[in-house]
Design a protein around this motif. Sequence first.
Motif, PDB file in Angstrom:
ATOM      1  N   THR A 262       7.051  -9.102   3.810  1.00 45.38           N
ATOM      2  CA  THR A 262       6.032  -8.267   4.444  1.00 45.38           C
ATOM      3  C   THR A 262       6.577  -7.689   5.747  1.00 45.38           C
ATOM      4  OG1 THR A 262       5.124 -10.251   5.504  1.00 45.38           O
ATOM      5  CG2 THR A 262       4.118  -9.546   3.433  1.00 45.38           C
ATOM      6  N   SER A 311       4.678  -5.787  -1.546  1.00 48.76           N
ATOM      7  CA  SER A 311       4.353  -4.674  -0.656  1.00 48.76           C
ATOM      8  C   SER A 311       4.411  -5.127   0.794  1.00 48.76           C
ATOM      9  CB  SER A 311       2.967  -4.105  -0.986  1.00 48.76           C
ATOM     10  OG  SER A 311       1.955  -5.073  -0.768  1.00 48.76           O
ATOM     11  N   ASP A 313       2.431  -4.668   3.175  1.00 50.97           N
ATOM     12  CA  ASP A 313       1.193  -5.204   3.721  1.00 50.97           C
ATOM     13  C   ASP A 313       0.838  -6.559   3.109  1.00 50.97           C
ATOM     14  OD1 ASP A 313       0.303  -4.611   1.188  1.00 50.97           O
ATOM     15  OD2 ASP A 313      -1.244  -3.179   1.813  1.00 50.97           O
ATOM     16  N   LYS A 315      -0.267  -7.378   0.131  1.00 47.85           N
ATOM     17  CA  LYS A 315      -1.442  -7.471  -0.733  1.00 47.85           C
ATOM     18  C   LYS A 315      -1.158  -7.243  -2.217  1.00 47.85           C
ATOM     19  CE  LYS A 315      -4.630  -6.056   2.937  1.00 47.85           C
ATOM     20  NZ  LYS A 315      -5.669  -5.079   3.338  1.00 47.85           N
ATOM     21  N   THR A 327      -3.122 -10.965  -1.834  1.00 48.63           N
ATOM     22  CA  THR A 327      -3.850 -11.025  -0.569  1.00 48.63           C
ATOM     23  C   THR A 327      -3.830 -12.445  -0.021  1.00 48.63           C
ATOM     24  OG1 THR A 327      -5.284  -9.227  -1.339  1.00 48.63           O
ATOM     25  CG2 THR A 327      -6.029 -10.507   0.565  1.00 48.63           C
ATOM     26  N   TYR A 352       4.181   0.867   0.879  1.00 48.36           N
ATOM     27  CA  TYR A 352       3.681  -0.039   1.913  1.00 48.36           C
ATOM     28  C   TYR A 352       2.368  -0.700   1.504  1.00 48.36           C
ATOM     29  CZ  TYR A 352       2.241  -1.721   6.518  1.00 48.36           C
ATOM     30  OH  TYR A 352       1.839  -2.520   7.570  1.00 48.36           O
ATOM     31  N   ASP A 353       1.463   0.089   0.904  1.00 45.07           N
ATOM     32  CA  ASP A 353       0.154  -0.452   0.527  1.00 45.07           C
ATOM     33  C   ASP A 353       0.083  -0.895  -0.931  1.00 45.07           C
ATOM     34  OD1 ASP A 353       0.226   1.967  -0.762  1.00 45.07           O
ATOM     35  OD2 ASP A 353      -1.657   2.725   0.072  1.00 45.07           O
ATOM     36  N   SER A 355       0.360   0.880  -3.669  1.00 43.35           N
ATOM     37  CA  SER A 355      -0.317   1.797  -4.590  1.00 43.35           C
ATOM     38  C   SER A 355       0.650   2.539  -5.504  1.00 43.35           C
ATOM     39  CB  SER A 355      -1.150   2.815  -3.802  1.00 43.35           C
ATOM     40  OG  SER A 355      -0.323   3.612  -2.972  1.00 43.35           O
ATOM     41  N   LYS A 379      -3.100   1.815  -7.985  1.00 47.57           N
ATOM     42  CA  LYS A 379      -4.366   1.707  -7.259  1.00 47.57           C
ATOM     43  C   LYS A 379      -5.343   0.822  -8.011  1.00 47.57           C
ATOM     44  CE  LYS A 379      -3.996   5.987  -4.624  1.00 47.57           C
ATOM     45  NZ  LYS A 379      -4.597   7.306  -4.310  1.00 47.57           N
TER      46      LYS A 379
END
Length: 476
Positions: A262, A311, A313, A315, A327, A352-353, A355, A379
């Motif tokens: 992360t 990812s 972040d 998650k 998460t 990064y997120d 998706s 997503k």
Amino acid sequence: METFSEHPSSPSTGNEPSPWEGRGRSLWLRVVIGLVCVALVAAVPIYMHQQDLLVSQARAIALDGAKQRDHDWYAAKLLGYVAVGIHSDDYTTSALADTLAIERRGLFPGSATIVDVALAADGRTALISNAQEGYGIWHLQGKGPESGRENLQATRTGTLGAGSGPIALSSDGRRAVTGEDVSGGIDVWDLGDPDRPSRTPVRKGDYREQLLELSLTADGTTLFAGFEDGSIEIWNLGAGRKPRQLARRHEHASGVRILSGTSDGKTLLTVSDDSAIFWSMTDPSRPTKIAELKSATLEPEVRQWSSGALSADGKRAIIGRGVWDTTNPQSPTHLGDLSIIPERATPVAISYDGSIAFTVHDEPGGPATSDPVIVWGLKDGYRPVSLATLRTPESESWQVAMSKDGRTLAVGTRTGGAYSWLLPNLRKGFMEDACRESPPLPPVPGFWESVSTESPPDVLGKRPFAICPLGGRSGK
């Protein structure tokens, strides 16, 4: 007392239709139905003929567009979109998708046998490990609208030694790490002055442990190294300090090929053939295993993973072909599966997120040069969607890296060099998203006739047409 009742043979009141009148109506109805059937029978061949003409016209225009590649990218895209607008099928859509993917592809000139690739967060600095030419620093920039092509130009700006092996690059592109895969040696480089990169040895190679993978935290201060014997090492690379080994752990039964952390450096994912392990790095000197997934248990038909990513972040993760909600890294939740299994021992690039993701696909039964990169929309992690297929022209893909925003992709091939892609902001699909971003550039009168053998189709209308007549900025 007389009782009166209606007898069946009582005279008609005059309100009931006569038998001849009923027969007339029935006959008339039959005539109408017959005429309708005749009209339909006559109309179907006409309709089918018209459809055949549309299909033929669409495919001819798609072929004209393919011929314009490398000559006039504007015309190639226009013809491709018009062909899809007339008739969308596998032929026209694949032709347009190939045009867009090839147009946005750039070459790292002079690169050959690629060992590893890395990108800075902004996608402007790339580090390429080349078996013939060592570790190269490259600068990527757009060619500009005057070039008539939406892709990136790569310029080699420096070399970091003559070896080859796994590499890593900090988010800001100011610190690089190079490794010798055979010896296990590792160096860190300060790229603050691009003309004079300075080297600091991290780990001396002893040729006893093969180095498989390297990963840096976003700030470039903590290094993770994965080895063939299943062990990982953690190093402190703090500025102004001598590199110092913080920890060494041996938890995998086979080589650690994936190291993905992360952005805050608090969670690390390590993947080998047999397992995937999530680590808490709150104290890097005491890494704590917080979750472990076994490939033989979760994917018995695959049994070996050796591909994956977490990812930034924290998650979302891809492990093998599985998409996971991470998460809570102590209890990863399996969401869904990629419809195409990533090639063994290849990395996964994830936004990064979480998706968007990129994986290498080993096409079964195809030639080695057919191994493409698949772009995934994640997503909805329960239903991953393939957004695009990106192919290199001369060799199979096997290394991928992406920028933080997912707009720049670097791909390394085994024998054909390295390539870049300048991608649209992916939302629905490659064609739709590239269409939406196309600028309104209506051609001069007579332009259509100069690029296509077909007459201008009705889909263009009477207004000036542009690259994307199906919608987007140019279609408004």
